[in-house]
Design an enzyme around this catalytic site. Sequence first.
Site, mmCIF file in Angstrom:
data_model
loop_
_atom_site.group_PDB
_atom_site.id
_atom_site.type_symbol
_atom_site.label_atom_id
_atom_site.label_comp_id
_atom_site.label_asym_id
_atom_site.label_seq_id
_atom_site.Cartn_x
_atom_site.Cartn_y
_atom_site.Cartn_z
ATOM 1 N N ASN A 42 0.837 -1.197 0.000
ATOM 2 C CA ASN A 42 0.000 0.000 0.000
ATOM 3 C C ASN A 42 0.874 1.250 0.000
ATOM 4 O O ASN A 42 1.946 1.281 0.619
ATOM 5 C CB ASN A 42 -1.010 0.009 1.163
ATOM 6 C CG ASN A 42 -0.421 -0.290 2.518
ATOM 7 O OD1 ASN A 42 0.615 -0.921 2.623
ATOM 8 N ND2 ASN A 42 -1.095 0.149 3.561
ATOM 9 N N GLU A 44 0.349 5.139 0.750
ATOM 10 C CA GLU A 44 -0.600 6.140 1.270
ATOM 11 C C GLU A 44 -0.209 7.549 0.839
ATOM 12 O O GLU A 44 0.879 7.794 0.320
ATOM 13 C CB GLU A 44 -0.661 6.026 2.799
ATOM 14 C CG GLU A 44 -1.188 4.660 3.225
ATOM 15 C CD GLU A 44 -1.484 4.545 4.698
ATOM 16 O OE1 GLU A 44 -0.992 5.371 5.502
ATOM 17 O OE2 GLU A 44 -2.208 3.593 5.062
ATOM 18 N N CYS A 53 -4.177 0.779 -2.660
ATOM 19 C CA CYS A 53 -4.032 -0.493 -1.956
ATOM 20 C C CYS A 53 -2.915 -1.350 -2.570
ATOM 21 O O CYS A 53 -2.632 -1.258 -3.773
ATOM 22 C CB CYS A 53 -5.319 -1.316 -2.060
ATOM 23 S SG CYS A 53 -6.723 -0.657 -1.175
ATOM 24 N N GLU A 55 -2.975 -4.486 -3.318
ATOM 25 C CA GLU A 55 -3.433 -5.380 -4.386
ATOM 26 C C GLU A 55 -3.417 -4.681 -5.737
ATOM 27 O O GLU A 55 -2.994 -5.245 -6.743
ATOM 28 C CB GLU A 55 -4.874 -5.858 -4.146
ATOM 29 C CG GLU A 55 -5.092 -6.593 -2.851
ATOM 30 C CD GLU A 55 -5.525 -5.678 -1.729
ATOM 31 O OE1 GLU A 55 -4.851 -4.654 -1.506
ATOM 32 O OE2 GLU A 55 -6.523 -5.979 -1.068
ATOM 33 N N CYS A 84 -10.265 -5.371 -0.277
ATOM 34 C CA CYS A 84 -11.418 -4.452 -0.253
ATOM 35 C C CYS A 84 -12.234 -4.608 -1.543
ATOM 36 O O CYS A 84 -11.783 -5.208 -2.529
ATOM 37 C CB CYS A 84 -10.959 -3.014 -0.063
ATOM 38 S SG CYS A 84 -10.342 -2.234 -1.572
ATOM 39 N N CYS A 87 -10.646 -3.404 -4.848
ATOM 40 C CA CYS A 87 -9.616 -4.310 -5.375
ATOM 41 C C CYS A 87 -10.233 -5.581 -5.948
ATOM 42 O O CYS A 87 -9.740 -6.118 -6.947
ATOM 43 C CB CYS A 87 -8.590 -4.629 -4.285
ATOM 44 S SG CYS A 87 -7.556 -3.195 -3.900
HETATM 45 N N1 THU Z 1 -5.464 -1.367 2.129
HETATM 46 C C1 THU Z 1 -4.894 -2.216 1.221
HETATM 47 O O1 THU Z 1 -3.720 -2.083 0.874
HETATM 48 N N2 THU Z 1 -5.680 -3.203 0.694
HETATM 49 C C2 THU Z 1 -6.993 -3.400 0.995
HETATM 50 O O2 THU Z 1 -7.624 -4.302 0.431
HETATM 51 C C3 THU Z 1 -7.646 -2.551 1.976
HETATM 52 C C4 THU Z 1 -6.835 -1.467 2.573
HETATM 53 C C5 THU Z 1 -4.641 -0.290 2.706
HETATM 54 C C6 THU Z 1 -5.046 1.099 2.321
HETATM 55 C C7 THU Z 1 -4.504 1.910 3.470
HETATM 56 O O3 THU Z 1 -3.147 2.202 3.226
HETATM 57 C C8 THU Z 1 -4.570 0.962 4.664
HETATM 58 O O4 THU Z 1 -4.735 -0.336 4.119
HETATM 59 C C9 THU Z 1 -5.720 1.259 5.619
HETATM 60 O O5 THU Z 1 -6.932 1.339 4.959
#
Ligand code: THU
Length: 129
Positions: A42, A44, A53, A55, A84, A87
């Site tokens: 991920n 941010e 994300c 994925e 999520c 994704c």
């Molecule tokens: N996140 C992912 O990398 N994949 C997911 O399927 C859900 C959330 C990350 C996004 C963010 O950086 C952190 O998790 C919290 O939401």
Amino acid sequence: MSEALLLEKAQSAAEKAYAPYSNYPVGACVMTESGELFTGCNVENGSYSATVCAERVAIFKAISHGARVVTALALFTENRALPCGTCLQVLSEFARDGEILIYAGSPTGSVSYRLSELLPHAFQFKPKP
Ligand code: THU
């Protein structure tokens, strides 16, 4: 077996996460139909909605290298989270016969699902009547 390998690569990818806001590292690894592996973490952003994300980073790396079919995805988090909804929708675009194996791992174990279990009614642009 590819489940263990994909989860190991997803765990290593989580170490590269850029997650200063959530402090929630996520790592992913996708396998393409030719057996190639692509990892992602991920990434941010201070403008939260710009976060991507793990994925999708892995999927987009695979697609940008020429792949068009994803056969499996492993996700590593501290709590064995599943991908999520956004994704899952992105994954569904690159599934053959609507199917992809999804492995969710954490330090205490893993679970596996099929994409069709997690997203049984994916959106399709102009589905056939
Ligand atoms: N996140 C992912 O990398 N994949 C997911 O399927 C859900 C959330 C990350 C996004 C963010 O950086 C952190 O998790 C919290 O939401």
